[in-house]
Design an enzyme around this catalytic site. Structure first.
Site, PDB file in Angstrom:
ATOM      1  N   LYS A  29       2.448  10.065   8.455  1.00 37.86           N
ATOM      2  CA  LYS A  29       1.968   9.457   9.664  1.00 37.86           C
ATOM      3  C   LYS A  29       2.728  10.023  10.753  1.00 37.86           C
ATOM      4  CE  LYS A  29       0.219   5.364   7.504  1.00 37.86           C
ATOM      5  NZ  LYS A  29      -1.016   4.775   7.737  1.00 37.86           N
ATOM      6  N   ASP A  59       8.826   3.952   0.238  1.00 41.57           N
ATOM      7  CA  ASP A  59       7.747   4.438   1.258  1.00 41.57           C
ATOM      8  C   ASP A  59       7.944   4.123   2.395  1.00 41.57           C
ATOM      9  OD1 ASP A  59       5.470   5.160   2.124  1.00 41.57           O
ATOM     10  OD2 ASP A  59       4.131   3.995   1.054  1.00 41.57           O
ATOM     11  N   TYR A  95       0.827  -1.087   0.027  1.00 40.97           N
ATOM     12  CA  TYR A  95       0.003   0.039   0.106  1.00 40.97           C
ATOM     13  C   TYR A  95       0.951   1.260   0.079  1.00 40.97           C
ATOM     14  CZ  TYR A  95      -3.754   3.235   0.907  1.00 40.97           C
ATOM     15  OH  TYR A  95      -4.607   4.320   0.967  1.00 40.97           O
TER      16      TYR A  95
HETATM   17  C1  LIG Z   1       3.097   2.410   3.607  1.00 45.83           C
HETATM   18  C2  LIG Z   1       1.960   3.682   3.254  1.00 45.83           C
HETATM   19  N1  LIG Z   1       2.121   4.484   2.400  1.00 45.83           N
HETATM   20  C3  LIG Z   1       1.238   5.488   2.228  1.00 45.83           C
HETATM   21  C4  LIG Z   1       0.107   5.563   2.973  1.00 45.83           C
HETATM   22  C5  LIG Z   1      -1.013   6.720   2.883  1.00 45.83           C
HETATM   23  O1  LIG Z   1      -0.583   7.584   3.798  1.00 45.83           O
HETATM   24  P1  LIG Z   1      -2.102   8.606   4.159  1.00 45.83           P
HETATM   25  O2  LIG Z   1      -2.928   7.758   4.624  1.00 45.83           O
HETATM   26  O3  LIG Z   1      -1.366   9.737   4.934  1.00 45.83           O
HETATM   27  O4  LIG Z   1      -2.293   9.214   2.623  1.00 45.83           O
HETATM   28  C6  LIG Z   1      -0.098   4.313   3.979  1.00 45.83           C
HETATM   29  C7  LIG Z   1      -1.551   4.646   4.818  1.00 45.83           C
HETATM   30  O5  LIG Z   1      -1.658   3.745   5.555  1.00 45.83           O
HETATM   31  C8  LIG Z   1       0.839   3.594   4.064  1.00 45.83           C
HETATM   32  O6  LIG Z   1       0.667   2.638   5.377  1.00 45.83           O
END
Ligand SMILES: Cc1ncc(COP(=O)(O)O)c(C=O)c1O
Length: 404
Positions: free
Chosen positions: A232, A204, A109
């Site tokens: 986050k 990421d 994700y």
């Molecule tokens: C690994 C990862 N990248 C990106 C995101 C997206 O972040 P946001 O919810 O702040 O857009 C998440 C959200 O859970 C995530 O777990």
């Protein structure tokens, strides 16, 4: 059910029911709800103006803190979420390399954008590197520009990249893939392979940043990406995202380059706003205190070990995954190394488990077995969780696994 307030690891709904939180704002609240240092910083800044859409003192200080913390962070640019950060990282890679495609790992994700939702929960399990959208509204040409590979399989990645090298801008990876750890050498192998092929390596770090180590997964695993996406925990529970990375890549967003061929549009009204960055600065100050990561890791070990014990005692076969303050349970007897090895897990059992925990006062994301701990969790909270898990397994999950 509607939530009303949170304090530490407790959350209350509007009817006064209390829960112990094991999702912590999907990991954005790493210090615990309403941490006094974060509340004070946000309150003080809110009284001085909440947004200027311009560089502010807390934003500058937070960017400097990121640059000190993260090995790859020669430049930092803020946005307002992890979804934006990964989308910008991908755009930067495409602009920098002048190539269209991006390789992601099946089941990863990266936010609600195209790269995050293609092959997030694929059902058809197509032959790699074909992707399958998990969301309607993602156009076929967007899917075609995303190559999908199995996590932890360097040979498969090598074959895909060598076949399409002239087309591929970047490999994007969650260094800890959901809760599945990288095999020894996998991330280092990605680093060598991408460097050799002139492809950018994007970490990421939305989840891993400031969580697996203060310097994120790049510090924890000792592998330096070209660009990292952050979010986050960086905002102390307030909206934030950031892209950090190589100067020659990030400099493509400099506004004085507007009109040049490689210029990348990167703009966000609320990105790096003073309240979020003041809250983030306060949070990072707390995280830098001695013992933070020892404590987060000890809590995580205790949770994962306790879960293995209650599963074994209940005679339920499952894999407990995770690292640092993260845990997940996969109801399968197979070793889980990627999306497909978890695909045939007993998802009905997982659902019963999550709902059973919820009914017993554990607040979590009922769509996901991923659990997030915080600095506010205590041994007593873990004991409460494990008691609830034991009761749930005994009373709600007392069936044997279906044959594989
Ligand atoms: C690994 C990862 N990248 C990106 C995101 C997206 O972040 P946001 O919810 O702040 O857009 C998440 C959200 O859970 C995530 O777990």
């Amino acid at each position: 059910m509607v939530l009303d307030r949170g304090d530490g690891v407790a959350v209350w709904d509007t009817e006064g029911r209390a829960f112990t939180d094991f999702t912590m704002g999907w990991g954005s609240v790493l210090l615990g709800h309403a941490h006094p240092a974060v509340v004070e910083a946000a309150r003080a800044q809110a009284g001085r103006g909440s947004n200027f859409a311009y560089v502010s003192a807390p934003a500058l200080a937070l960017a400097e803190a990121i640059a000190r913390a993260m090995p790859c962070a020669e430049r930092v640019r803020f946005c307002a979420s992890g979804t934006e950060a990964t989308a910008y990282a991908v755009r930067l890679a495409r602009a920098f390399t002048r190539r269209p495609k991006v390789l992601k790992f099946e089941g990863a994700y990266h936010g609600a954008n195209e790269v995050g939702t293609v092959s997030l929960f694929p059902r058809r399990l197509l032959e790699f590197p074909a992707g399958e959208p998990t969301s309607a509204g993602v156009n076929a040409d967007a899917v075609a520009d995303i190559l999908v590979a199995p996590f932890n399989d360097l040979a498969a990645v090598t074959a895909i990249l060598e076949a399409q090298r002239a087309q591929v801008a970047a490999v994007i990876v969650e260094p800890l893939h959901r809760c599945t750890p990288p095999r020894p050498g996998f991330l280092g192998g990605l680093r060598e392979l991408t460097a050799e092929l002139g492809i950018l390596l994007l970490f990421d770090e939305t989840v891993t940043g400031f969580r697996l180590a203060y310097g994120g997964a790049q510090e924890y695993y000792g592998v330096r990406p070209d660009v990292a996406a952050l979010g986050k925990a960086l905002g102390g529970g307030y909206p934030i995202g950031a892209v950090a990375g190589r100067a020659d890549v990030l400099d493509l967003v400099r506004e004085d380059r507007l009109g040049e061929a490689g210029y990348v549009w990167f703009a966000s009204s609320l990105g790096g706003n003073p309240v979020s960055t003041a809250a983030g600065l306060a949070a990072l100050g707390e995280l830098r205190k001695p013992g933070t990561y020892e404590r987060l890791f000890a809590l995580g070990e205790r949770l994962r070990g306790g879960l293995r014990d209650v599963l074994a005692a209940a005679g339920v076969t499952a894999q407990v995954q995770g690292d640092g303050p993260l845990a997940a349970v996969v109801f399968t007897d197979r070793e889980v190394v990627d999306y497909r090895s978890a695909f045939r897990s007993d998802r009905a059992m997982a659902r019963r488990f999550l709902l059973g925990l919820f009914r017993r006062g554990i607040f979590l994301n009922p769509m996901s077995t991923k659990l997030y701990l915080s600095l506010a969790h205590t041994e007593a909270d873990l004991a409460r969780f494990l008691d609830a898990a034991q009761a749930t397994l005994r009373e709600d999950c007392a069936t044997t696994l279906p044959p594989a």
